[in-house]
Design an enzyme around this catalytic site. Structure first.
Site, PDB file in Angstrom:
ATOM      1  N   SER A  10       0.826  -1.197   0.000  1.00  0.00           N
ATOM      2  CA  SER A  10       0.000   0.000   0.000  1.00  0.00           C
ATOM      3  C   SER A  10       0.868   1.257   0.000  1.00  0.00           C
ATOM      4  CB  SER A  10      -0.961  -0.044   1.199  1.00  0.00           C
ATOM      5  OG  SER A  10      -1.978   0.911   1.078  1.00  0.00           O
ATOM      6  N   ASP A  21      -9.625  -4.197  -5.475  1.00  0.00           N
ATOM      7  CA  ASP A  21      -8.914  -3.084  -4.843  1.00  0.00           C
ATOM      8  C   ASP A  21      -9.098  -1.816  -5.673  1.00  0.00           C
ATOM      9  OD1 ASP A  21      -6.963  -1.291  -3.806  1.00  0.00           O
ATOM     10  OD2 ASP A  21      -5.666  -2.959  -3.244  1.00  0.00           O
ATOM     11  N   HIS A  67      -8.169  -4.803  -0.902  1.00  0.00           N
ATOM     12  CA  HIS A  67      -6.942  -4.140  -0.487  1.00  0.00           C
ATOM     13  C   HIS A  67      -6.465  -4.701   0.862  1.00  0.00           C
ATOM     14  CE1 HIS A  67      -4.117  -0.776  -0.632  1.00  0.00           C
ATOM     15  NE2 HIS A  67      -4.330  -0.600   0.672  1.00  0.00           N
TER      16      HIS A  67
END
Length: 322
Positions: free
Chosen positions: A167, A263, A293
């Protein structure tokens, strides 16, 4: 309200649905950005505790603090029981640049250590909003240079370092490589980048329009909130946040890029892959079906979490310098 989103729940694997059920049992609305950043951090730490239990144990772990350009930076070395070569993987944790630490990403790092059979070194960079971009990029680049200068002391090869992250940590991994390339020129010592579901510069995309919500804390409102805390109101040079505005045609280390099908940041990963592939870069891309995610955290339930780490490790090993 975002009317046109897909119903991601109907597209999730049974294990992903089970993961969300457990997540809701741990902390209600764990990823809300409608609270203070201090509360965001408390919720995140509380929710991640369960997911970090178990997993591979290191042969030894070393915690130190390095005096960096903006103050002390805690870093953590995980040495594997089975070790192949002296390569090192520097792990940069996710959390929107606002939350997360070495403990919230402990299991990911230990799994990566086990699969790569290499030392994994986590960086506890200073968080936003107290510290704005590009503080975090400069700190990560500083630690890479520090590790190279102290490589003998920690039994690693100064010319065999990889960067990995999830991320925001994936963004910082790519940004750090670009920053080192732009400022130091020679980054031949970077074996590769392992980039898990990063945001690399898109402010709108098909995947942002279709996915993201309360279940992952990545609605468009949430994405804007994280960006505002990280960037602030005034910042002229975003080359190390919006990596797509930087030169990706040369000097980018080999990249393994992975993302979940559901995501909102999926198109960031796809675009990065397309650019690097077009420019003859060494790159692999993998999309994991039916997961959202941050799925890397959920290895206690999700097989895709283990697979993504294993596949990144295979890519890493394929580029071994010994």
């Amino acid at each position: 309200m975002e009317f046109n989103k897909y119903n991601a729940y109907k597209m999730m694997t049974p294990e992903m649905l089970e993961t969300l059920k457990k997540q809701n049992e741990l902390v209600d609305d764990a990823f809300s950005t409608d609270v203070t950043f201090e509360e965001m951090r408390e919720n995140y730490i509380k929710e991640r505790k369960f997911w970090n239990e178990g997993g591979p144990e290191p042969q030894k772990t070393i915690d130190i603090r390095v005096e960096g350009p903006y103050g002390p930076i805690p870093i953590r070395f995980h040495y594997p029981i089975r070790r192949t070569g002296k390569g090192a993987v520097v792990y940069i944790h996710g959390g929107g640049f606002v939350v997360g630490n070495l403990d919230t990403h402990s299991k990911i790092m230990r799994l990566l250590m086990n699969e790569t059979e290499s030392v994994v070194i986590g960086i506890d960079y200073h968080l936003a909003p107290e510290y704005k971009h590009p503080t975090q990029v400069e700190e990560c680049a500083f630690i890479v240079e520090w590790l190279r200068a102290h490589s003998e002391e920690y039994d690693i090869d100064r010319n065999d370092i990889a960067l990995a992250g999830d991320s925001a940590g994936a963004n910082l991994s790519l940004a750090t490589a670009l920053y080192l390339r732009d400022t130091k020129q020679d980054v031949s010592y970077l074996r590769c980048l392992l980039l898990y579901y990063g945001a690399y510069g898109l402010t709108d995309s098909k995947s942002i329009r279709l996915f993201g919500g309360d279940y992952d804390g990545l609605s468009r409102k949430d994405l804007l909130a994280y960006t505002k805390m990280y960037i602030g109101e005034e910042n002229a040079d975003l080359r190390y946040f919006d990596c797509f505005s930087n030169d990706l045609t040369k000097g980018v280390p080999p990249c393994y890029i992975a993302c979940g099908e559901l995501d909102p940041l999926l198109d960031d990963s796809k675009l990065l892959f397309d650019i690097l592939k077009y420019n003859k870069g060494k790159v692999e891309f993998e999309e994991f079906k039916g997961v959202i995610h941050a799925f890397l955290h959920h290895s206690r339930i999700l097989p895709e979490a283990i697979e993504a780490i294993q596949h990144g490790a295979v890519f890493y090993k394929s580029l071994a310098k010994f």
